[in-house]
Design a protein around this motif. Structure first.
Motif, mmCIF file in Angstrom:
data_model
loop_
_atom_site.group_PDB
_atom_site.id
_atom_site.type_symbol
_atom_site.label_atom_id
_atom_site.label_comp_id
_atom_site.label_asym_id
_atom_site.label_seq_id
_atom_site.Cartn_x
_atom_site.Cartn_y
_atom_site.Cartn_z
ATOM 1 N N ALA A 197 -15.613 -27.566 -21.183
ATOM 2 C CA ALA A 197 -15.881 -28.839 -21.845
ATOM 3 C C ALA A 197 -16.488 -29.879 -20.908
ATOM 4 N N ASP A 198 -17.046 -29.480 -19.801
ATOM 5 C CA ASP A 198 -17.639 -30.434 -18.866
ATOM 6 C C ASP A 198 -18.673 -29.707 -18.016
ATOM 7 N N TRP A 199 -19.602 -30.437 -17.436
ATOM 8 C CA TRP A 199 -20.563 -29.841 -16.507
ATOM 9 C C TRP A 199 -20.094 -29.940 -15.072
ATOM 10 N N ARG A 200 -18.994 -30.639 -14.876
ATOM 11 C CA ARG A 200 -18.436 -30.738 -13.532
ATOM 12 C C ARG A 200 -17.376 -29.669 -13.339
ATOM 13 N N TRP A 234 -3.196 -35.241 -27.852
ATOM 14 C CA TRP A 234 -4.133 -35.348 -26.715
ATOM 15 C C TRP A 234 -4.524 -33.941 -26.255
ATOM 16 N N ASN A 273 -8.218 -31.959 -26.712
ATOM 17 C CA ASN A 273 -8.995 -31.550 -25.547
ATOM 18 C C ASN A 273 -8.981 -30.046 -25.296
ATOM 19 N N TRP A 291 -8.546 -29.488 -14.060
ATOM 20 C CA TRP A 291 -8.967 -30.400 -15.130
ATOM 21 C C TRP A 291 -7.799 -31.265 -15.593
ATOM 22 N N HIS A 345 -7.366 -35.468 -15.378
ATOM 23 C CA HIS A 345 -7.363 -36.301 -16.579
ATOM 24 C C HIS A 345 -5.967 -36.760 -16.979
ATOM 25 N N TYR A 355 -2.681 -38.918 -17.476
ATOM 26 C CA TYR A 355 -2.632 -40.360 -17.747
ATOM 27 C C TYR A 355 -1.261 -40.970 -17.462
ATOM 28 N N ARG A 392 -7.284 -43.321 -10.323
ATOM 29 C CA ARG A 392 -8.658 -43.277 -10.848
ATOM 30 C C ARG A 392 -9.289 -44.667 -10.866
#
Lengths: 402, 402
Positions: B14-17, B51, B55, B109, B113, B115, B123
């Motif tokens: 779900a990300d390019w990183r 959440w 995701n 990941w 992310h 929280y 962050r």
């Protein structure tokens, strides 16, 4: 700054608009830090000395060519007062300042910029122009030829784009250039990483965006990952021989109002908690941080920001996560409610023009094998729309949305 | 949504990183509405069920080509819970949902992310990169050739533009095209009513802007009349044979910090009271409504908006007018304080690149008769700068401002 400005035709030059003298000044009295002005309709306006000095329209203070201020109010003496005041030529307010400068204010301008509570409320009221809509909207539709050939035709279209936020043009030539020609009747186009204009045509290997797949897209605004979402979106259909792919629209402001009425707490959460939106691509990495419902300085809903597939993982205090998901899911559910949905297939020669920060659009899935489907789109900022309306209204001051 | 997603290489898409697994998961326990995860360094993170479900990175939920979400969290059942949870392959967190869906989360990941309050603070701290400056600034200077030829050279320049907000390029060819070539190393240019690029050359009969006269211009930001002021301004000098016309700069963020320290009440007034800015021209009528000092959602100063000659008459409650003028004049006085001013004459072959929403620039009057002076300028939004930095940092993750 000690020269005496000559009055009369040196005044009134600080704007390109004219301000009709709808009311006459009756009296003007010098108070401790301001002038108290009484108008012929009984209204009383106070003007602070610095405010008046700041807005002196004489040729020494305002450049006569650009009509922009040269004087800087930081240069006014700390102890500046009005030494005397009188009603002069053409009913103007003449002020003789303690430092020797003289100013003359035309009464139409003075009334138009008064900041007593009544005058402020009147002006705020005139800015309210949003017309919310639901599924029974009759989409305001305009003819390409009239928009291209007549300023009044252009203005009628733009007022609908501003106040309704969803319009259609018909009779467009099915050429690549047509969308640019009609957009440039308003102003320049806002470029994005997708180009000055972009093609909506399915790509075999889409990596830039779900928009370039044949997937259905839920109701969304475009480019929520940018600090300023584009104001207007134009979508011109050149070919639509495919099955499916209807455009559907909902008024995000009407949905926000319904949410506010049904569940003020959900509304508050979506106004107060900024959300991150991330563009994900090999070539770009745009990130924004803003709330789903944006309020302007007056507390009115001025923007919706939402594309489900571009959200970053929510980054909120753990204690608020459950409530925030409730609010977010509530808003998304309303965008699917048939009460709000306007649905229409775009045919060749037609163009949508809608407020991308208000009117959320969705696309049903379409069958790539059934025929060709080719749209061309572009964006423009609200600034350009609103500026063009104001300039056109100098010629048609009476024009309002029919 | 009842199929079981296959794990392993279907996850993490779900990300390019890439997110390095800096910490291992030790335990994961199911609570009433969330999972409680303990990390190997003792940190505890809670992840709400919605959440996590939102995701899920599996191929059913995320498009493998665009890496954008297809799943909509509004479709999750209201009573969704984690039926079971386990630590799986490669240390991933595997969740089996009550509706039958399965999700697997890569620990790098998940940590990136999280929280919980500690993770959120970390962050937020990493986003703080502003370096305030005063008159003793050594202007970060870069060579045109290195910016054009090397991605690392480009990144070094862009980090300075972001964090210092004032940079110079040297060794530019004195051609009309050079500014576009170097700007397009970052991204596309932001067009305005002055064009894609604009010439700063004195016009005999200027009507568009005081900028096109030979008048001195007080410290200002460009295009404050637009809802979004341009983020970067580029000014390339092709000829400067005239006497005078030095560029001067002040760090608006440093001035805002000084104002906040000296006079919190003045700072508050400039943050809280929006001001109107009006462009006045025969062809355009742009109007914005925003505060002189803009704060981001975190309460940090993120923008200065000010051009004295483009302000509309202040439209505030009468009781606040005197205090607001005190605050406004205080801010303007600070922009003239030598403590803050950096002054430098721009020579042919040099280019300024500065943050137009932070670094206020001024121009001293120049003598038109003494020689030619010709600059070419253009704008770019902060979005483009920040996106380019993030993409370049995928190759140079260790790069920071020297």
């Amino acid at each position: 700054m000690n020269e005496i400005a000559s009055p009369a035709n040196d005044t009134f030059s600080a704007d390109w608009r004219n301000f009709a003298s709808t009311h006459r000044l009756k009296t003007a009295n010098v108070l401790a830090d301001s002038l108290e002005v009484k108008w012929d309709d009984g209204r009383i306006s106070h003007y602070h000395f610095l405010w008046l000095r700041d807005n002196c329209p004489c040729r020494e203070c305002v450049h006569p060519g650009t009509r922009e201020q040269m004087f800087e109010v930081v240069d006014a003496p700390d102890d500046l007062v009005a030494a005397s005041v009188s009603l002069g030529a053409m009913g103007a307010l003449d002020v003789h300042w303690s430092d020797g400068h003289r100013s003359a204010y035309e009464p139409g301008w003075l009334r138009s910029h008064a900041y007593d509570e009544t005058s402020r409320s009147e002006r705020a009221e005139r800015l309210r122009s949003v017309r919310p809509w639901e599924s029974n909207l009759k989409i305001p539709t305009f003819d390409y030829a009239s928009v291209m050939s007549a300023d009044r035709g252009l203005l009628d279209w733009l007022l609908a784009a501003r106040d309704v936020g969803l319009t259609m043009l018909t009779g467009m030539p099915a050429t690549d250039e047509a969308i640019e020609l009609v957009a440039r009747r308003i102003s320049f186009i806002r470029e994005s990483n997708f180009g000055v204009t972009f093609e909506v045509r399915t790509k075999v290997e889409a990596v830039d965006s779900n928009a370039y797949t044949s997937l259905p897209l839920p109701a969304h605004t475009d480019l929520p990952t940018r600090e300023l979402q584009p104001g207007l979106q134009f979508l011109h259909c050149l070919i639509n021989d495919a099955t499916g792919g209807e455009s559907t629209f909902v008024d995000g402001f009407a949905i926000a109002a319904a949410l506010r009425a049904d569940s003020p707490e959900d509304f508050r959460l979506l106004c107060e908690h900024p959300v991150e939106f991330w563009n994900k691509s090999p070539q770009s990495d745009y990130r924004s941080f803003a709330s789903v419902i944006g309020l302007d300085a007056r507390g009115e809903v001025s923007e919706i920001r939402l594309a489900n597939w571009l959200r970053a993982p929510f980054n909120l205090p753990a204690a608020e996560m459950g409530a925030f998901y409730r609010a977010y899911r509530h808003f998304c559910a309303l965008t699917r409610d048939s009460r709000f949905i306007v649905s229409r297939r775009l045919e060749a020669g037609e163009m949508w023009c809608f407020d991308n920060r208000r009117t959320m659009h969705a696309r049903k899935a379409f069958d790539q094998a059934s025929g060709k489907r080719f749209l061309r789109g572009c964006y423009m900022d609200r600034d350009e729309l609103l500026s063009r309306i104001l300039v056109l209204q100098r010629s048609y001051p009476e024009a309002t949305l029919a």
